[in-house]
Motif scaffolding. Structure first.
Motif, PDB file in Angstrom:
ATOM      1  N   GLN B 127       0.845  -7.460  -4.909  1.00  7.45           N
ATOM      2  CA  GLN B 127       1.296  -6.745  -6.017  1.00  7.45           C
ATOM      3  C   GLN B 127       2.902  -6.840  -6.283  1.00  7.45           C
ATOM      4  O   GLN B 127       3.525  -6.464  -5.322  1.00  7.45           O
ATOM      5  CB  GLN B 127       0.910  -5.412  -6.072  1.00  7.45           C
ATOM      6  CG  GLN B 127      -0.627  -5.197  -6.123  1.00  7.45           C
ATOM      7  CD  GLN B 127      -1.048  -3.769  -6.310  1.00  7.45           C
ATOM      8  OE1 GLN B 127      -0.813  -3.202  -7.198  1.00  7.45           O
ATOM      9  NE2 GLN B 127      -2.006  -3.224  -5.418  1.00  7.45           N
ATOM     10  N   ASN B 128       3.331  -7.250  -7.314  1.00  6.43           N
ATOM     11  CA  ASN B 128       4.863  -7.294  -7.634  1.00  6.43           C
ATOM     12  C   ASN B 128       4.934  -6.992  -9.291  1.00  6.43           C
ATOM     13  O   ASN B 128       4.565  -8.010  -9.887  1.00  6.43           O
ATOM     14  CB  ASN B 128       5.435  -8.403  -7.358  1.00  6.43           C
ATOM     15  CG  ASN B 128       6.844  -8.456  -7.079  1.00  6.43           C
ATOM     16  OD1 ASN B 128       7.468  -7.757  -8.115  1.00  6.43           O
ATOM     17  ND2 ASN B 128       7.559  -9.144  -6.277  1.00  6.43           N
ATOM     18  N   ASP B 129       5.664  -6.069  -9.600  1.00  4.21           N
ATOM     19  CA  ASP B 129       5.846  -5.810 -11.097  1.00  4.21           C
ATOM     20  C   ASP B 129       6.779  -7.092 -11.495  1.00  4.21           C
ATOM     21  O   ASP B 129       6.296  -7.114 -12.726  1.00  4.21           O
ATOM     22  CB  ASP B 129       7.094  -4.426 -11.035  1.00  4.21           C
ATOM     23  CG  ASP B 129       5.924  -3.230 -11.479  1.00  4.21           C
ATOM     24  OD1 ASP B 129       4.952  -3.624 -11.858  1.00  4.21           O
ATOM     25  OD2 ASP B 129       6.679  -2.231 -11.296  1.00  4.21           O
ATOM     26  N   GLN B 132       5.779 -12.627 -12.962  1.00  2.19           N
ATOM     27  CA  GLN B 132       4.918 -12.825 -14.233  1.00  2.19           C
ATOM     28  C   GLN B 132       3.896 -13.956 -13.881  1.00  2.19           C
ATOM     29  O   GLN B 132       2.724 -13.604 -14.188  1.00  2.19           O
ATOM     30  CB  GLN B 132       5.881 -13.455 -15.219  1.00  2.19           C
ATOM     31  CG  GLN B 132       6.902 -12.259 -15.789  1.00  2.19           C
ATOM     32  CD  GLN B 132       6.346 -10.996 -16.361  1.00  2.19           C
ATOM     33  OE1 GLN B 132       5.366 -11.136 -16.871  1.00  2.19           O
ATOM     34  NE2 GLN B 132       6.841  -9.842 -16.141  1.00  2.19           N
ATOM     35  N   GLU B 133       4.310 -14.878 -13.086  1.00  4.50           N
ATOM     36  CA  GLU B 133       3.262 -15.896 -12.939  1.00  4.50           C
ATOM     37  C   GLU B 133       3.333 -16.034 -11.289  1.00  4.50           C
ATOM     38  O   GLU B 133       4.340 -16.028 -10.900  1.00  4.50           O
ATOM     39  CB  GLU B 133       3.735 -17.329 -13.369  1.00  4.50           C
ATOM     40  CG  GLU B 133       3.596 -17.255 -15.098  1.00  4.50           C
ATOM     41  CD  GLU B 133       2.059 -17.349 -15.380  1.00  4.50           C
ATOM     42  OE1 GLU B 133       1.388 -17.819 -14.760  1.00  4.50           O
ATOM     43  OE2 GLU B 133       2.148 -16.953 -16.528  1.00  4.50           O
ATOM     44  N   ILE B 155      11.451  -9.078   2.095  1.00  5.41           N
ATOM     45  CA  ILE B 155      10.653  -8.142   2.803  1.00  5.41           C
ATOM     46  C   ILE B 155       9.447  -7.775   2.153  1.00  5.41           C
ATOM     47  O   ILE B 155       9.489  -7.796   0.741  1.00  5.41           O
ATOM     48  CB  ILE B 155      11.480  -6.791   2.850  1.00  5.41           C
ATOM     49  CG1 ILE B 155      12.605  -7.026   3.562  1.00  5.41           C
ATOM     50  CG2 ILE B 155      10.692  -5.833   3.512  1.00  5.41           C
ATOM     51  CD1 ILE B 155      12.412  -7.422   5.220  1.00  5.41           C
ATOM     52  N   LEU B 156       8.357  -7.580   2.515  1.00  3.06           N
ATOM     53  CA  LEU B 156       7.061  -7.583   1.756  1.00  3.06           C
ATOM     54  C   LEU B 156       7.178  -6.140   0.860  1.00  3.06           C
ATOM     55  O   LEU B 156       7.655  -5.186   1.561  1.00  3.06           O
ATOM     56  CB  LEU B 156       5.878  -7.348   2.741  1.00  3.06           C
ATOM     57  CG  LEU B 156       4.442  -7.289   1.888  1.00  3.06           C
ATOM     58  CD1 LEU B 156       4.020  -8.369   1.292  1.00  3.06           C
ATOM     59  CD2 LEU B 156       3.523  -6.922   3.042  1.00  3.06           C
ATOM     60  N   GLU B 157       6.976  -6.121  -0.235  1.00  2.84           N
ATOM     61  CA  GLU B 157       7.372  -5.028  -1.217  1.00  2.84           C
ATOM     62  C   GLU B 157       5.949  -3.836  -1.044  1.00  2.84           C
ATOM     63  O   GLU B 157       5.017  -4.292  -0.999  1.00  2.84           O
ATOM     64  CB  GLU B 157       7.657  -5.280  -2.413  1.00  2.84           C
ATOM     65  CG  GLU B 157       8.768  -6.333  -2.764  1.00  2.84           C
ATOM     66  CD  GLU B 157       8.206  -7.794  -2.860  1.00  2.84           C
ATOM     67  OE1 GLU B 157       7.092  -7.947  -2.502  1.00  2.84           O
ATOM     68  OE2 GLU B 157       9.013  -8.689  -3.424  1.00  2.84           O
ATOM     69  N   CYS B 158       6.409  -2.699  -1.555  1.00  2.00           N
ATOM     70  CA  CYS B 158       5.474  -1.787  -1.510  1.00  2.00           C
ATOM     71  C   CYS B 158       4.768  -1.897  -2.940  1.00  2.00           C
ATOM     72  O   CYS B 158       5.410  -2.326  -3.839  1.00  2.00           O
ATOM     73  CB  CYS B 158       6.262  -0.338  -1.620  1.00  2.00           C
ATOM     74  SG  CYS B 158       5.042   0.998  -1.307  1.00  2.00           S
ATOM     75  N   PRO B 159       3.428  -1.597  -2.913  1.00  5.63           N
ATOM     76  CA  PRO B 159       2.654  -0.948  -1.985  1.00  5.63           C
ATOM     77  C   PRO B 159       1.706  -1.976  -1.419  1.00  5.63           C
ATOM     78  O   PRO B 159       0.626  -1.403  -0.885  1.00  5.63           O
ATOM     79  CB  PRO B 159       1.746  -0.257  -3.161  1.00  5.63           C
ATOM     80  CG  PRO B 159       1.722  -1.222  -4.521  1.00  5.63           C
ATOM     81  CD  PRO B 159       2.890  -1.967  -4.295  1.00  5.63           C
ATOM     82  N   ASN B 160       2.191  -3.290  -1.060  1.00 10.82           N
ATOM     83  CA  ASN B 160       1.454  -4.134  -0.340  1.00 10.82           C
ATOM     84  C   ASN B 160       1.261  -3.760   0.984  1.00 10.82           C
ATOM     85  O   ASN B 160       2.240  -3.706   1.585  1.00 10.82           O
ATOM     86  CB  ASN B 160       2.077  -5.644  -0.555  1.00 10.82           C
ATOM     87  CG  ASN B 160       2.042  -6.191  -2.066  1.00 10.82           C
ATOM     88  OD1 ASN B 160       1.076  -6.334  -2.512  1.00 10.82           O
ATOM     89  ND2 ASN B 160       3.424  -6.092  -2.669  1.00 10.82           N
ATOM     90  N   LEU B 161       0.163  -3.761   1.711  1.00  9.98           N
ATOM     91  CA  LEU B 161       0.052  -3.423   2.885  1.00  9.98           C
ATOM     92  C   LEU B 161      -0.846  -4.715   3.932  1.00  9.98           C
ATOM     93  O   LEU B 161      -1.307  -5.410   3.165  1.00  9.98           O
ATOM     94  CB  LEU B 161      -0.974  -2.284   3.135  1.00  9.98           C
ATOM     95  CG  LEU B 161      -0.422  -0.871   2.794  1.00  9.98           C
ATOM     96  CD1 LEU B 161      -1.478   0.374   2.794  1.00  9.98           C
ATOM     97  CD2 LEU B 161       0.860  -0.364   3.685  1.00  9.98           C
ATOM     98  N   VAL B 162      -0.430  -4.893   5.020  1.00  2.86           N
ATOM     99  CA  VAL B 162      -1.055  -5.696   5.746  1.00  2.86           C
ATOM    100  C   VAL B 162      -1.938  -5.129   6.750  1.00  2.86           C
ATOM    101  O   VAL B 162      -1.659  -4.149   7.453  1.00  2.86           O
ATOM    102  CB  VAL B 162       0.182  -6.810   6.501  1.00  2.86           C
ATOM    103  CG1 VAL B 162      -0.659  -7.723   7.352  1.00  2.86           C
ATOM    104  CG2 VAL B 162       0.968  -7.175   5.717  1.00  2.86           C
TER     105      VAL B 162
END
Lengths: 240, 226
Positions: B127-129, B132-133, B155-162
């Motif tokens: 998920q990333n605002d 676009q593609e 850095i992995l952005e919020c709200p992505n979780l591992v």
């Protein structure tokens, strides 16, 4: 805090209230903890480690400009309000759940928290009498008056004398384990799944009053930045 | 019944009746084969997780596929790559939870000068605002040490979780004060191909791990949709 967490600061928790969320319907307790952390500006003290916790890691959900990481279970506190909360972002492995509850109770006793609140939610189709508020409580403390004033009703046991909530996760069990040794209150909101942010707001307000905190005004309630994605990310452009 | 859609009773991570019965759980005994004690000099300890990354490592990296040590009932194999570089390959949980496995490997983690974990995930879960593609693959990282900018993959952005063993290793390292990076490779298809393998090749190159070949022949687990 034994093996559960590592902190460099030494906090005297004897006047602190601890709040624990149970993973339950609509994740309302976890959303409420999110609101508590952002609205009352709680600081992260430490990650919590236990073999029972299902691990997960991500970026800081409360400040997208920070490069700190968040983990599955963390302790936050506000020293002025004497408030400590545990945020649980995953769940507990069932086979180790009892070990976790017992270890958590030992830590609560060791650190000497004044009292503990367990937050839970339950399916509201279970309610027979749906008039009035949908907040219920169970406590070993003398809090009937304040709960009555806040329109929180006492939870009734079933025909076998046992307390049962459908969809509450481990709430009743952890309450039973903790209340054997220290003051503990279980606060339950009956709700349906959907957009549960309003439920979390209601629980935040009710909890604030019950704990003797100043009830936050609408304009003072802050939502975490991660709540932007509560319904997922934007649709892929390929759709259009 | 075939075709029946079974919806979970709640999106919360609970099953109905899951917590009705609680029983005491005895701690399992790990079935070590080989040396349970780590060697004195581990420069790199790299945890490998998920079938995609595991298959890539076994096909393209490991010159000596026989593990130097393994825990049979935890799905763990420890293989040597180069001098003082070790891979810990995780094949899925068996009798232990992820955090229990991490505790079993505590001595190895504390001995290593540098710990990292590599896992993969479908890019459709990313998920990333601002994206676009979605590309065919990309690498994001989380680190226990903010000052560690050696490999800057973003850095992995919020709200992505591992989740999984990699998340457990990073959490443990954070608490134990061990330097650790977790790399997540987002790819668009389940079996790797020449396009989406690019990020993985770049990551291994940046980590200083030489490949024995790039002639990968990864067989998909299922022929469905082929």
């Amino acid at each position: 805090m034994r093996n559960l967490m590592k902190t460099q600061s030494h906090v005297d928790f004897s006047d602190y209230t601890l709040i624990i969320p149970s993973v339950s319907v609509g994740n309302i307790p976890q959303l409420t903890i999110d609101l508590l952390i952002t609205t009352y500006e709680l600081e992260r003290l430490s990650a919590i480690w236990h073999p029972a916790i299902v691990p997960c890691v991500g970026s800081d959900p409360y400040d997208s400009n920070k490069s700190d990481i968040c983990t599955a279970c963390e302790l936050y506190l506000n020293e002025q309000l004497k408030l400590a909360v545990i945020q649980l972002r995953s769940t507990i492995e069932k086979k180790l759940a009892l070990n976790f509850f017992n270890d958590l109770r030992d830590v609560i006793l060791h650190l000497g928290f004044k009292c503990t609140f367990v937050l839970a939610s339950s399916f509201d189709y279970e309610l027979h009498n749906i008039s009035g508020e949908k907040f219920y409580f169970l406590s070993n403390a003398d809090c009937n008056d304040i709960m009555r004033n806040c329109s929180v009703k006492p939870l009734q046991p079933d025909m076998n004398g046992k307390y049962y909530l459908n969809g509450d996760g481990f709430a009743v069990k952890i309450y039973q384990v903790i209340q054997e040794s220290t003051t503990c209150t279980l606060l339950v909101k009956y709700a349906s799944e959907g957009d549960n942010r309003p439920d979390a707001l209601m629980m935040l307000r009710r909890l604030s009053v019950v704990m003797g905190l100043k009830e936050p005004l609408d304009e003072n309630i802050k939502c975490p930045s991660s709540w932007r994605f509560v319904f997922g990310g934007p649709p892929p452009q390929g759709l259009y | 019944m075939f075709g029946e859609i079974v919806e979970p009773c709640t999106r919360a991570l609970i099953d109905e009746d899951e917590f009705d019965e609680f029983t005491e759980h005895a701690v399992g005994v790990p079935d070590w084969e080989g040396n349970a004690e780590p060697p004195d000099d581990i420069d790199y300890l790299i945890f490998i997780e998920t079938e995609r990354v595991k298959a890539f490592v076994q096909n393209c990296v490991l010159k000596e596929p026989a593990p130097v040590s393994k825990i049979n009932n935890a799905g763990i194999e420890i293989c040597i790559v180069d001098e003082n570089k070790y891979f810990v390959i995780f094949s899925g949980k068996k009798n232990f939870t992820c955090n229990e496995i991490t505790q079993l490997l505590e001595k190895w983690i504390k001995t290593a000068k540098y710990v990292c974990a590599i896992t993969s995930e479908s890019i459709y879960n990313y998920q990333n605002d601002n994206l676009q593609e979605k590309p065919t693959s990309l690498v994001k990282m989380l680190t226990s040490n903010n000052k560690n900018k050696a490999l800057d993959y973003g850095i992995l952005e919020c709200p992505n979780l591992v989740t999984g063993l990699g998340a457990s290793i990073l959490t443990y390292c954070l608490l134990a004060g061990v330097k650790c990076n977790l790399y997540v490779i987002y790819v668009d298809t389940a079996p790797l191909d020449s396009l989406n393998m690019k990020s993985l090749l770049m990551l291994f190159s940046d980590l200083g791990i030489s490949l024995k070949n790039t002639n990968i022949s990864l067989t998909p687990a299922s022929n469905l949709y082929m």
